[in-house]
Design a protein around this motif. Structure first.
Motif, PDB file in Angstrom:
ATOM      1  N   ILE A  64      33.233   0.846  43.773  1.00 54.87           N
ATOM      2  CA  ILE A  64      33.019   2.264  44.062  1.00 54.87           C
ATOM      3  C   ILE A  64      33.391   2.584  45.502  1.00 54.87           C
ATOM      4  CG2 ILE A  64      31.246   4.046  44.294  1.00 54.87           C
ATOM      5  CD1 ILE A  64      29.800   2.765  41.926  1.00 54.87           C
ATOM      6  N   LYS A  65      33.000   1.685  46.411  1.00 57.00           N
ATOM      7  CA  LYS A  65      33.317   1.887  47.822  1.00 57.00           C
ATOM      8  C   LYS A  65      34.819   1.893  48.036  1.00 57.00           C
ATOM      9  CE  LYS A  65      32.442  -0.025  52.430  1.00 57.00           C
ATOM     10  NZ  LYS A  65      31.781  -1.115  53.192  1.00 57.00           N
ATOM     11  N   THR A  66      35.516   0.951  47.389  1.00 55.20           N
ATOM     12  CA  THR A  66      36.974   0.890  47.508  1.00 55.20           C
ATOM     13  C   THR A  66      37.625   2.144  46.937  1.00 55.20           C
ATOM     14  OG1 THR A  66      36.901  -1.522  47.332  1.00 55.20           O
ATOM     15  CG2 THR A  66      39.016  -0.460  46.916  1.00 55.20           C
ATOM     16  N   ALA A  67      37.131   2.560  45.743  1.00 57.14           N
ATOM     17  CA  ALA A  67      37.685   3.772  45.121  1.00 57.14           C
ATOM     18  C   ALA A  67      37.403   4.994  45.972  1.00 57.14           C
ATOM     19  CB  ALA A  67      37.088   3.949  43.723  1.00 57.14           C
ATOM     20  N   ASN A  68      36.204   5.065  46.558  1.00 55.96           N
ATOM     21  CA  ASN A  68      35.847   6.199  47.404  1.00 55.96           C
ATOM     22  C   ASN A  68      36.720   6.253  48.656  1.00 55.96           C
ATOM     23  OD1 ASN A  68      34.077   8.452  48.103  1.00 55.96           O
ATOM     24  ND2 ASN A  68      33.304   7.118  49.702  1.00 55.96           N
ATOM     25  N   GLU A  69      36.968   5.076  49.244  1.00 59.22           N
ATOM     26  CA  GLU A  69      37.834   5.035  50.425  1.00 59.22           C
ATOM     27  C   GLU A  69      39.244   5.490  50.077  1.00 59.22           C
ATOM     28  OE1 GLU A  69      37.510   1.037  51.753  1.00 59.22           O
ATOM     29  OE2 GLU A  69      35.580   1.335  52.780  1.00 59.22           O
ATOM     30  N   ALA A  70      39.729   5.034  48.900  1.00 61.98           N
ATOM     31  CA  ALA A  70      41.067   5.447  48.465  1.00 61.98           C
ATOM     32  C   ALA A  70      41.108   6.948  48.214  1.00 61.98           C
ATOM     33  CB  ALA A  70      41.460   4.686  47.198  1.00 61.98           C
ATOM     34  N   LEU A  71      40.012   7.468  47.606  1.00 60.30           N
ATOM     35  CA  LEU A  71      39.946   8.903  47.336  1.00 60.30           C
ATOM     36  C   LEU A  71      39.903   9.696  48.629  1.00 60.30           C
ATOM     37  CD1 LEU A  71      39.657  11.157  45.242  1.00 60.30           C
ATOM     38  CD2 LEU A  71      37.190  10.826  45.320  1.00 60.30           C
ATOM     39  N   GLN A  72      39.136   9.205  49.606  1.00 60.82           N
ATOM     40  CA  GLN A  72      39.056   9.882  50.902  1.00 60.82           C
ATOM     41  C   GLN A  72      40.414   9.925  51.583  1.00 60.82           C
ATOM     42  OE1 GLN A  72      36.605  11.525  52.298  1.00 60.82           O
ATOM     43  NE2 GLN A  72      35.043  11.094  50.756  1.00 60.82           N
ATOM     44  N   LYS A  73      41.135   8.798  51.516  1.00 60.43           N
ATOM     45  CA  LYS A  73      42.470   8.757  52.114  1.00 60.43           C
ATOM     46  C   LYS A  73      43.407   9.727  51.397  1.00 60.43           C
ATOM     47  CE  LYS A  73      42.267   3.984  53.801  1.00 60.43           C
ATOM     48  NZ  LYS A  73      42.858   2.614  53.679  1.00 60.43           N
ATOM     49  N   SER A  74      43.311   9.747  50.047  1.00 58.76           N
ATOM     50  CA  SER A  74      44.156  10.656  49.277  1.00 58.76           C
ATOM     51  C   SER A  74      43.821  12.111  49.595  1.00 58.76           C
ATOM     52  CB  SER A  74      43.954  10.387  47.781  1.00 58.76           C
ATOM     53  OG  SER A  74      44.709  11.286  47.007  1.00 58.76           O
ATOM     54  N   LEU A  75      42.506  12.395  49.685  1.00 57.23           N
ATOM     55  CA  LEU A  75      42.070  13.754  50.002  1.00 57.23           C
ATOM     56  C   LEU A  75      42.541  14.163  51.389  1.00 57.23           C
ATOM     57  CD1 LEU A  75      40.430  16.258  49.262  1.00 57.23           C
ATOM     58  CD2 LEU A  75      38.401  15.135  50.180  1.00 57.23           C
ATOM     59  N   GLN A  76      42.437  13.238  52.333  1.00 55.15           N
ATOM     60  CA  GLN A  76      42.900  13.521  53.689  1.00 55.15           C
ATOM     61  C   GLN A  76      44.400  13.804  53.710  1.00 55.15           C
ATOM     62  OE1 GLN A  76      41.915  10.451  56.498  1.00 55.15           O
ATOM     63  NE2 GLN A  76      42.827  11.515  58.235  1.00 55.15           N
ATOM     64  N   SER A  77      45.145  13.021  52.918  1.00 51.80           N
ATOM     65  CA  SER A  77      46.597  13.240  52.841  1.00 51.80           C
ATOM     66  C   SER A  77      46.909  14.604  52.251  1.00 51.80           C
ATOM     67  CB  SER A  77      47.238  12.133  51.986  1.00 51.80           C
ATOM     68  OG  SER A  77      47.045  10.865  52.563  1.00 51.80           O
ATOM     69  N   VAL A  78      46.148  14.959  51.198  1.00 53.01           N
ATOM     70  CA  VAL A  78      46.362  16.278  50.566  1.00 53.01           C
ATOM     71  C   VAL A  78      46.023  17.393  51.545  1.00 53.01           C
ATOM     72  CG1 VAL A  78      45.534  17.828  48.759  1.00 53.01           C
ATOM     73  CG2 VAL A  78      46.006  15.438  48.223  1.00 53.01           C
ATOM     74  N   GLN A  79      44.906  17.233  52.275  1.00 58.68           N
ATOM     75  CA  GLN A  79      44.507  18.251  53.247  1.00 58.68           C
ATOM     76  C   GLN A  79      45.550  18.390  54.352  1.00 58.68           C
ATOM     77  OE1 GLN A  79      40.632  16.824  54.411  1.00 58.68           O
ATOM     78  NE2 GLN A  79      39.566  18.080  52.890  1.00 58.68           N
ATOM     79  N   GLU A  80      46.062  17.261  54.807  1.00 61.72           N
ATOM     80  CA  GLU A  80      47.107  17.312  55.846  1.00 61.72           C
ATOM     81  C   GLU A  80      48.365  17.984  55.318  1.00 61.72           C
ATOM     82  OE1 GLU A  80      47.609  13.283  57.004  1.00 61.72           O
ATOM     83  OE2 GLU A  80      45.784  13.203  58.230  1.00 61.72           O
ATOM     84  N   ALA A  81      48.734  17.633  54.067  1.00 56.98           N
ATOM     85  CA  ALA A  81      49.914  18.261  53.463  1.00 56.98           C
ATOM     86  C   ALA A  81      49.695  19.757  53.280  1.00 56.98           C
ATOM     87  CB  ALA A  81      50.232  17.595  52.127  1.00 56.98           C
ATOM     88  N   ASN A  82      48.466  20.122  52.858  1.00 53.81           N
ATOM     89  CA  ASN A  82      48.155  21.540  52.665  1.00 53.81           C
ATOM     90  C   ASN A  82      48.179  22.294  53.997  1.00 53.81           C
ATOM     91  OD1 ASN A  82      47.190  23.794  51.000  1.00 53.81           O
ATOM     92  ND2 ASN A  82      45.284  23.555  52.136  1.00 53.81           N
ATOM     93  N   SER A  83      47.677  21.643  55.050  1.00 53.00           N
ATOM     94  CA  SER A  83      47.699  22.272  56.374  1.00 53.00           C
ATOM     95  C   SER A  83      49.128  22.489  56.840  1.00 53.00           C
ATOM     96  CB  SER A  83      46.939  21.400  57.379  1.00 53.00           C
ATOM     97  OG  SER A  83      45.579  21.296  57.031  1.00 53.00           O
ATOM     98  N   ARG A  84      49.962  21.464  56.616  1.00 49.82           N
ATOM     99  CA  ARG A  84      51.372  21.610  56.999  1.00 49.82           C
ATOM    100  C   ARG A  84      52.048  22.707  56.200  1.00 49.82           C
ATOM    101  NH1 ARG A  84      51.061  15.865  56.995  1.00 49.82           N
ATOM    102  NH2 ARG A  84      52.023  15.794  54.928  1.00 49.82           N
ATOM    103  N   LEU A  85      51.700  22.782  54.901  1.00 46.01           N
ATOM    104  CA  LEU A  85      52.296  23.814  54.048  1.00 46.01           C
ATOM    105  C   LEU A  85      51.857  25.203  54.498  1.00 46.01           C
ATOM    106  CD1 LEU A  85      53.921  24.631  51.548  1.00 46.01           C
ATOM    107  CD2 LEU A  85      51.844  24.304  50.182  1.00 46.01           C
TER     108      LEU A  85
END
Length: 308
Positions: free
Chosen positions: A85-106
């Motif tokens: 769960i911790k590994t999946a959560n970390e991966a999800l957080q990284k993915s969410l951060q990437s999406v947020q960064e992409a959304n901010s750039r967009l």
């Protein structure tokens, strides 16, 4: 003879006493042996009980050991699941951060493009106004609709100090509804609205009202459309209501129709974004747009309210 009898009696008496003593000793010895046997049996019973208790304790210990092993296995499994769960959560957080960064750039890119387009759009609108070209004004308006389709945009600047009626006049001009020959159009401005000023963005406010007039023109194939302009001094709002005798809207669709790309009638042209854009503009200007579900006419009544 007498002495012999006395001696015989004494001998018998001695033998009787000896026999009695022997019998008594034997009985006492038997009782002692019985007591020893009883004590021995009691000790045997106690040892048997201790043995049974020991075996029960040993069995319970084995069960406890098995339970402990099972608990350890369950604990290890729980730790493994927590690690997953911790590994999946970390991966999800990284993915969410990437999406947020992409959304901010967009959003930043969209904002820059919108800022770059503003002077061009302003020039085109000024040209359309100067030449009186309603079609050009309509095309430019549709171009700006794409920027106003998002609901989470920041508030609009209200830098135009104008008369309340000017918004209605500009919307009528852009929509060309007063030139439609198949319906009767009526514009009613009450006395208070005709002398009241407001601070707003004229292009945006007029664009929101234009969408309402365009809708009324589209869905009213015969009959009439009325634009009524009033002022609510208690709420400090300019109120623009558009009533038509068209197809109308069910009360159950009162909110659904303001969602992007919703078309209740597929036989009419359009992309289903006009009401969405109009409401977004109204709210960014500090007002609102609603369908009047209490309207008793044959068509629909939309109410646009803007702060003065």
């Amino acid at each position: 003879m007498i002495y012999a009898i006395i001696v015989l009696v004494l001998i018998v008496l001695v033998l009787a006493i000896a026999l009695f003593s022997q019998n008594k000793a034997s009985k006492q010895q038997a009782e002692e042996q019985q007591q020893l046997l009883t004590d021995y049996q009691r000790r045997v019973d106690e040892q048997q009980k201790l043995l049974e208790d020991y075996r029960a304790l040993e069995k319970n210990f084995d069960n406890v050991g098995e339970g402990y092993e099972q608990a350890l296995l369950a604990f290890d499994k729980m730790n493994e699941e927590q690690d997953k769960i911790k590994t999946a959560n970390e991966a999800l957080q990284k993915s969410l951060q990437s999406v947020q960064e992409a959304n901010s750039r967009l959003q930043e890119s969209v904002q820059k493009k919108a800022e770059a387009m503003q002077p061009i759009v302003g020039s085109l609108l000024e040209l359309a106004k100067t030449q009186g070209d309603a079609k050009l004004a309509s095309l430019v308006g549709k171009l700006t609709d794409l920027d106003d389709l998002q609901a989470d945009l920041p508030p609009l600047e209200r830098t135009d100090n104008i008369m309340v009626a000017q918004v209605a006049e500009e919307a009528v001009r852009q929509s060309g509804i007063d030139k439609a020959d198949y319906i009767k159009f009526e514009q009613l401005v009450d006395e208070t609205a005709s002398v009241t000023m407001m601070s707003t963005s004229l292009p945006k406010a007029a664009r929101a009202l234009t969408h309402l007039l365009d809708n009324a023109l589209k869905f009213t194939t015969e009959g009439s459309v009325a634009l009524k302009v009033t002022v609510d001094m208690d709420k400090m709002q300019a109120v623009y209501s558009v009533e038509d005798t068209g197809t109308g809207v069910e009360a159950s669709e009162a909110e659904h129709i303001f969602e992007p790309y919703v078309k209740l009638n597929q036989f009419f042209d359009g992309q289903g974004i006009g009401l969405t854009v109009a409401r977004n503009i109204a709210r960014r200007l500090g007002g609102d747009l609603e369908l009047d579900t209490a309207f008793e006419g044959s068509g629909a009544r939309f109410v646009l309210s803007l702060p003065i």
